[in-house]
Enzyme design. Structure first.
Site, PDB file in Angstrom:
ATOM      1  N   SER A 148       0.851  -1.192   0.000  1.00 23.47           N
ATOM      2  CA  SER A 148       0.000   0.000   0.000  1.00 23.47           C
ATOM      3  C   SER A 148       0.888   1.244   0.000  1.00 23.47           C
ATOM      4  O   SER A 148       2.067   1.173  -0.362  1.00 23.47           O
ATOM      5  CB  SER A 148      -0.922  -0.030   1.222  1.00 23.47           C
ATOM      6  OG  SER A 148      -1.895   0.985   1.134  1.00 23.47           O
ATOM      7  N   ASN A 149       0.355   2.387   0.406  1.00 24.83           N
ATOM      8  CA  ASN A 149       1.137   3.623   0.486  1.00 24.83           C
ATOM      9  C   ASN A 149       0.603   4.438   1.656  1.00 24.83           C
ATOM     10  O   ASN A 149      -0.447   4.113   2.216  1.00 24.83           O
ATOM     11  CB  ASN A 149       1.059   4.385  -0.845  1.00 24.83           C
ATOM     12  CG  ASN A 149      -0.369   4.750  -1.190  1.00 24.83           C
ATOM     13  OD1 ASN A 149      -1.028   5.477  -0.449  1.00 24.83           O
ATOM     14  ND2 ASN A 149      -0.870   4.219  -2.298  1.00 24.83           N
TER      15      ASN A 149
END
Ligand SMILES: Cc1cc2nc3c(=O)[nH]c(=O)nc-3n(C[C@H](O)[C@H](O)[C@H](O)COP(=O)(O)O)c2cc1C
Length: 412
Positions: free
Chosen positions: A221-222
């Site tokens: 993810s981020n």
């Protein structure tokens, strides 16, 4: 001096330069009015004059309201500390809005029937539809058919009205009658104050990160929190737009006044956006959608076997490219996160993806992009004009971007 500037920059200042009368009446939710006032003045920069009714003064003294407003509280038509004159007219002309919170059944009844027998009811009588009521009372009072008629009468006449919520009440029972949350009240007040430049428009906003799963317990993810997208969505809603938000997984509180669709992966995000884009007038694409996905998600947790692990990732579909065929005269605002050749790369993206505006983040700048309450961006338009903005709160930036969207949609 430096410190003060920092504090002001970090403030959300949604109500900067707004003049508000806060009418406080004698309901049990009065204790929440002090923190609402604090939010209005100290956090959001509003200029507030508090008026308390006689009943309100039985519950609380003026002191805390004077402290948070920085002004004497007005309590009477005839006998406060300074010369009285026609203060009810002066104050209602001065105010951009009159917020009554909590609003008792009594003040609602008086306002709905044109009764002006104390300072607050007289100010409301003169201010008319600039007034917005945040009702709070026991369920029995709220369900009283006369109260309901009074509420309808006020709504039909154009007064603002914030319905109470379901929850636990002072009597110990559960029911409808609880004062709305302060963020709902503030959002409704802002909407009541704004010009409604997006009334009748449907705005789609994407927000937050996406997750690409590797196995049942791990994902790629981020650090996007969704704050920028949620703030944009609330800013559009406060201008009267009908807003749908497609959001990846976030920890921040859901935005107020919008329809929220929760998704997880880049593919789910794409499908939800494509489905909702056709009926939208504008798309603000602030989600940080993953560029790569892992196509062979393991149904069991991948075991550590002593050697390195290599994952082959597959490119995800580009959402904006998938939409360009349906663009027509819809407005699309994109966001770019670049760390080198920031402006040139963003201009390329604007053209390639047929965007109307691109908001350029550089996460290497202090206080910008992921995870902060603030952001520092440049905005590039179709003519290639680059507007470099200073560091500001995400809320202020949202108002500015939504203003641009409104100008584009309204052809100005
Ligand atoms: C402890 C207590 C709690 C009350 N809570 C409420 C309330 O939540 N909502 C309401 O409409 N009235 C409530 N009342 C009744 C109002 O205080 C009463 O109707 C009063 O006349 C309201 O005056 P005002 O509207 O001028 O402030 C409460 C009264 C008491 C004694």
């Amino acid at each position: 001096m430096k410190k003060l500037r920092t504090i002001q920059k970090n403030n959300r200042l949604k109500f900067k330069n707004r003049k508000i009368v806060l009418g406080v009446t004698g309901g049990i939710a009065i204790y929440k009015s002090a923190s609402l006032l604090r939010e209005l003045t100290i956090e959001h920069g509003a200029d507030v004059q508090v008026i308390m009714t006689d009943s309100a003064l039985k519950f609380m003294s003026t002191l805390i309201f004077e402290t948070f407003s920085g002004k004497p509280v007005w309590t009477s038509m005839f006998s406060d500390r300074e010369a009285v004159g026609v203060r009810h007219v002066e104050i209602s002309k001065w105010a951009d809005a009159v917020l009554v919170s909590p609003a008792t059944a009594n003040i609602i009844g008086k306002a709905a029937n044109g009764i002006a027998d104390d300072l607050l009811s007289t100010v409301i009588c003169d201010a008319g539809t600039k007034t917005i009521f945040a009702a709070a009372m026991e369920t029995g009072m709220y369900e009283n058919p006369i109260l309901k008629q009074n509420v309808k009468r006020l709504k039909d006449a154009g007064f603002g009205f914030i319905d109470p919520e379901y929850g636990s009440l002072a009597s110990g029972t559960n029911g409808v009658g609880r004062l709305a949350e302060s963020r709902v009240i503030l959002h409704s007040l802002l909407t009541h104050l704004n010009s409604g430049s997006l009334k009748g428009k449907k705005i789609l906003v994407s927000a937050g990160p996406t997750r690409e799963w590797i196995d049942p317990v791990r994902f790629i993810s981020n650090p996007s929190t969704g704050r920028m997208g949620f703030s944009l969505a609330e800013a559009a809603s406060a201008e009267g737009a009908d807003v749908t938000v497609i959001s990846g997984p976030t920890e921040v509180a859901n935005p107020v006044g919008v329809d929220l669709i929760k998704v997880s992966t880049a593919e789910e995000m794409k499908n939800a956006i494509v489905e909702n884009f056709a009926k939208s007038d504008a798309l603000v694409m602030s989600a940080a959608v993953g560029d790569y996905t892992y196509p062979e998600v393991s149904s069991e947790k991948l075991k550590k076997n002593g050697s390195d692990l290599t994952l082959i990732l597959k490119k995800t579909d580009d959402i904006l490219s998938a939409l360009s065929g349906d663009k027509g005269d819809k407005i699309i605002v994109g966001f770019s996160v670049e760390t080198e050749n920031v402006i040139e790369n963003s201009k390329l993206k604007l053209n390639e993806k047929s965007l109307d505006l691109i908001v350029v983040n550089n996460p290497k700048e202090k206080g910008a992009a992921f995870g902060h309450d603030t952001n520092k961006v440049s905005i590039i338009d179709r003519k290639g004009t680059v507007e470099e903005l200073e560091l500001m709160s995400k809320s202020e930036l949202s108002t500015l971007i939504i203003d641009r969207v409104s100008n584009l949609l309204n052809g100005s």
